[in-house]
Motif scaffolding. Structure first.
Motif, PDB file in Angstrom:
ATOM      1  N   ASP A 148       7.416   1.687  15.695  1.00 32.97           N
ATOM      2  CA  ASP A 148       6.045   1.348  15.330  1.00 32.97           C
ATOM      3  C   ASP A 148       5.957   1.229  13.814  1.00 32.97           C
ATOM      4  OD1 ASP A 148       6.127   3.933  14.396  1.00 32.97           O
ATOM      5  OD2 ASP A 148       4.819   4.760  15.937  1.00 32.97           O
ATOM      6  N   ARG A 149       4.754   0.968  13.316  1.00 30.73           N
ATOM      7  CA  ARG A 149       4.593   0.729  11.887  1.00 30.73           C
ATOM      8  C   ARG A 149       4.904   1.976  11.057  1.00 30.73           C
ATOM      9  NH1 ARG A 149      -0.411   1.154  14.247  1.00 30.73           N
ATOM     10  NH2 ARG A 149      -1.960   2.540  13.271  1.00 30.73           N
ATOM     11  N   PHE A 150       4.706   3.154  11.636  1.00 32.13           N
ATOM     12  CA  PHE A 150       4.963   4.386  10.878  1.00 32.13           C
ATOM     13  C   PHE A 150       6.471   4.634  10.741  1.00 32.13           C
ATOM     14  CE2 PHE A 150       0.851   4.987  13.051  1.00 32.13           C
ATOM     15  CZ  PHE A 150       0.042   5.068  11.930  1.00 32.13           C
ATOM     16  N   GLN A 151       7.207   4.421  11.826  1.00 29.07           N
ATOM     17  CA  GLN A 151       8.656   4.582  11.740  1.00 29.07           C
ATOM     18  C   GLN A 151       9.260   3.501  10.848  1.00 29.07           C
ATOM     19  OE1 GLN A 151      12.579   5.288  14.615  1.00 29.07           O
ATOM     20  NE2 GLN A 151      10.609   4.856  15.548  1.00 29.07           N
ATOM     21  N   TYR A 152       8.671   2.292  10.902  1.00 26.20           N
ATOM     22  CA  TYR A 152       9.175   1.216  10.052  1.00 26.20           C
ATOM     23  C   TYR A 152       8.925   1.532   8.582  1.00 26.20           C
ATOM     24  CZ  TYR A 152      10.159  -3.519   8.428  1.00 26.20           C
ATOM     25  OH  TYR A 152      10.690  -4.613   7.779  1.00 26.20           O
ATOM     26  N   GLU A 153       7.758   2.084   8.253  1.00 26.86           N
ATOM     27  CA  GLU A 153       7.478   2.472   6.871  1.00 26.86           C
ATOM     28  C   GLU A 153       8.462   3.542   6.404  1.00 26.86           C
ATOM     29  OE1 GLU A 153       3.774   4.149   4.139  1.00 26.86           O
ATOM     30  OE2 GLU A 153       3.990   4.782   6.222  1.00 26.86           O
ATOM     31  N   ILE A 155      11.531   3.902   7.421  1.00 27.76           N
ATOM     32  CA  ILE A 155      12.803   3.226   7.178  1.00 27.76           C
ATOM     33  C   ILE A 155      12.775   2.529   5.822  1.00 27.76           C
ATOM     34  CG2 ILE A 155      14.243   1.299   7.930  1.00 27.76           C
ATOM     35  CD1 ILE A 155      13.566   2.070  10.812  1.00 27.76           C
ATOM     36  N   LEU A 156      11.673   1.847   5.527  1.00 29.57           N
ATOM     37  CA  LEU A 156      11.559   1.142   4.253  1.00 29.57           C
ATOM     38  C   LEU A 156      11.589   2.108   3.075  1.00 29.57           C
ATOM     39  CD1 LEU A 156       8.731  -1.414   5.150  1.00 29.57           C
ATOM     40  CD2 LEU A 156      11.179  -1.891   4.968  1.00 29.57           C
ATOM     41  N   PRO A 162      15.761   2.998  -1.385  1.00 31.43           N
ATOM     42  CA  PRO A 162      16.770   3.649  -2.245  1.00 31.43           C
ATOM     43  C   PRO A 162      18.066   2.864  -2.329  1.00 31.43           C
ATOM     44  CG  PRO A 162      15.726   5.246  -0.790  1.00 31.43           C
ATOM     45  CD  PRO A 162      15.281   3.896  -0.325  1.00 31.43           C
ATOM     46  N   TRP A 163      18.499   2.309  -1.196  1.00 30.33           N
ATOM     47  CA  TRP A 163      19.744   1.533  -1.219  1.00 30.33           C
ATOM     48  C   TRP A 163      19.580   0.259  -2.047  1.00 30.33           C
ATOM     49  CZ3 TRP A 163      20.923  -3.414   0.350  1.00 30.33           C
ATOM     50  CH2 TRP A 163      22.293  -3.755   0.335  1.00 30.33           C
ATOM     51  N   SER A 189       0.461  -2.711   2.977  1.00 29.13           N
ATOM     52  CA  SER A 189      -0.008  -1.812   1.926  1.00 29.13           C
ATOM     53  C   SER A 189       1.163  -1.115   1.244  1.00 29.13           C
ATOM     54  CB  SER A 189      -0.966  -0.778   2.536  1.00 29.13           C
ATOM     55  OG  SER A 189      -1.357   0.175   1.569  1.00 29.13           O
ATOM     56  N   TRP A 190       2.191  -0.774   2.034  1.00 37.55           N
ATOM     57  CA  TRP A 190       3.369  -0.128   1.429  1.00 37.55           C
ATOM     58  C   TRP A 190       4.067  -1.088   0.469  1.00 37.55           C
ATOM     59  CZ3 TRP A 190       8.555  -1.159   1.114  1.00 37.55           C
ATOM     60  CH2 TRP A 190       9.372  -0.117   0.647  1.00 37.55           C
TER      61      TRP A 190
END
Length: 273
Positions: A148-153, A155-156, A162-163, A189-190
């Motif tokens: 979902d959007r929270f898990q995707y955020e 990951i980002l 950082p990578w 927004s992120w």
């Protein structure tokens, strides 16, 4: 009659020999058998094949694909140097989702040699997110549950950014497809807060994304390697992902002009890529 058979098949490639038999039959000529029809079609190179499955592309998206391809047609490895390519993919523990064929003697249907093992309760696959750039392979992140959007955020923020800062630099450009969770207000927004530049991406364009072929490369490297659970599968995927050499990346980035040209030549329809 031969010309009518060929014409009927080319007018509608999905017509069976029975359908063609009905189309070409007339009161003044003998009815050709279905076997004769198949022989005539094969003699003209019209063999029965399973059609390749490609996404339906609307007229609006076809125009967008062509415009994008024309804008990036002349881009080379230097222009793509700052881009980070990303995507998600699912890998099964025991092979493909599709039908597979085997040859076995009569009476051996339940012989373990001829069985395809499965796992109950949905434990037969491992979902991952990955990225790469011209600098090298990026991290591979396991997706737990439904993305979902929270898990995707997460990951980002904790995996991709950082990578990218360390390996590509602050001026990196991030590529993602137009999946709803990628384009949600929460994720947008992120990107704004972190001042991340996004590559404008045409919808329904997996053939333009070289990471799709990177997934195929990963699948080939693990061909014949089985896992007993999702944890073991992810460990295998991560090790094989990080072992992909830079030469594969260079080859995929060098294919971008050909991908763009293929989209232009097909007028925005799906291409062989």
């Amino acid at each position: 009659m031969d010309r009518n058979i060929i014409r009927a098949s080319r007018e509608d490639p999905r017509r069976t020999s029975t359908d063609i038999q009905v189309v070409v039959t007339s009161p003044n000529e003998p009815v050709p058998s279905r076997r004769t029809i198949r022989r005539r079609l094969q003699a003209q190179g019209l063999h029965g094949r399973r059609p390749v499955k490609k996404p339906f592309i609307s007229e609006k998206n076809r125009r967008s694909r062509v415009e994008w391809a024309k804008a990036h047609l002349s881009w080379g490895r230097q222009e793509w140097a700052k881009h980070v390519w990303s995507d998600e993919s699912k890998f099964n523990l025991f092979g493909s989702d599709g039908n597979t064929w085997i040859r076995r003697p009569i009476g051996t249907r339940f012989d373990p040699k001829y069985q395809t093992p499965t796992v109950k309760h949905g434990g037969g696959s491992c979902m991952v997110w990955g990225c790469f750039s011209s600098q090298g392979m990026g991290p591979l992140r396991r997706i737990v549950g439904i993305m979902d959007r929270f898990q995707y955020e997460d990951i980002l923020e904790n995996t991709m950014r950082p990578w990218a800062l360390q390996n590509v630099g602050r001026a990196y450009v991030f590529q993602q497809d137009n999946d709803p969770k990628h384009t949600s207000l929460h994720v947008r927004s992120w990107f704004q807060r972190r001042r991340v530049d996004l590559l404008e991406w045409p919808s329904q364009s997996p053939d333009l994304n070289p990471i799709e072929h990177m997934w195929e490369e990963l699948e080939r490297r693990l061909s014949g390697v089985r896992a007993t659970n999702a944890d073991q599968k992810f460990a295998q995927l991560e090790a094989a992902w990080m072992a992909i050499p830079k030469s594969v990346i260079d080859k995929l980035l060098d294919s971008m002009p050909r991908r763009c040209q293929a989209v232009i030549d097909s007028r925005g329809y799906a291409t062989k890529y």
